[in-house]
Design an enzyme around this catalytic site. Structure first.
Site: not given
Ligand code: 2AM
Length: 218
Positions: A69, A71, A153, A155
């Site tokens: 996904h 975010t 992005h 992950t």
């Molecule tokens: P990602 O978007 O880089 O993959 C659950 O942990 C999801 O939320 C993951 O997809 C993670 O990173 C994102 N995530 C976790 N903490 C975050 C933060 N402080 N800021 C932005 N995205 C975060």
């Protein structure tokens, strides 16, 4: 009310449809499989292994966790700054459950993470919180000056013990650096090295990925 406080998700984002997850996952694996055999990569292998070893299997090195996904807003069940405002945004409400076409333009690898950069359209940027890139300025000087949406992005994997939040930070850091040294033309595109184990592949043909805008509660 208590209901309102507990009804916010861990995060909002675009979730790749399952057939697309396979396609993107396979492309990433192909890239990693080739990257760790390149002489240019081996020259800098200590970035990944320390001094001890002179080989690394990148496919094993990274672990994949959740469904793929992108975010848009990390809400942390309402505890994150701006979470409530984001959830109330009419564009967010209207788009919830709709399928979008994401354009994956770049793959990047660091000793911590592997990810795909998403180039957002004007329409998609409406779902992107305007202050995202500013939030990381303290840790990554220069990131606040990058165009809005630079952090977008997917992950694809994290090294053992690394949290996925690192992927976006790794991407922002690369984007604040001067353009890396061109090292190789690969089948998938051109590969550049940014120092300290940071690699970026500009895809010859961006990957078009269908993804549903939704949220994850966990
Ligand atoms: P990602 O978007 O880089 O993959 C659950 O942990 C999801 O939320 C993951 O997809 C993670 O990173 C994102 N995530 C976790 N903490 C975050 C933060 N402080 N800021 C932005 N995205 C975060």
């Amino acid at each position: 009310s208590l209901l309102e406080e507990t009804s916010l998700p861990l995060y909002f984002g675009w979730f790749l449809l399952s057939s697309v997850q396979v396609k993107v996952g396979c492309t990433a694996m192909d890239f990693l499989k080739t990257l760790d055999t390149l002489e240019a990569f081996k020259k800098h292998i200590a970035d990944f292994t320390g001094q001890a070893e002179n080989e690394v299997d990148l496919e094993q090195y990274f672990e994949t966790k959740e469904t793929l996904h992108c975010t848009t807003k990390f809400c942390n069940y309402g505890k994150a700054d701006g979470a409530k405002e984001y959830a109330k945004n009419p564009v967010v409400k209207k788009s919830y459950g709709s399928v979008f076409s994401l354009s994956l333009t770049t793959l990047f690898v660091t000793p911590r993470t592997v990810g795909a950069r998403v180039s957002l359209t004007e329409e998609q940027l409406q779902l992107w919180p305007a202050d995202t890139e500013k939030e990381s300025e303290e840790g990554i000087p220069g990131s606040a000056s990058l165009p809005v949406g630079s952090r977008a992005h997917i992950t694809l994997g994290c090294a053992a013990g690394v949290e996925p939040v690192q992927t976006g930070l790794d991407l922002l850091q690369i984007l604040t650096l001067p353009e890396g040294e061109a090292v190789e033309e690969m089948e998938l595109g051109s590969l550049r090295y940014y120092g300290e184990g940071r690699w970026m592949l500009s895809l010859r043909e961006p990957i078009c990925a269908a993804a549903c805008f939704s949220s994850f509660y966990g």
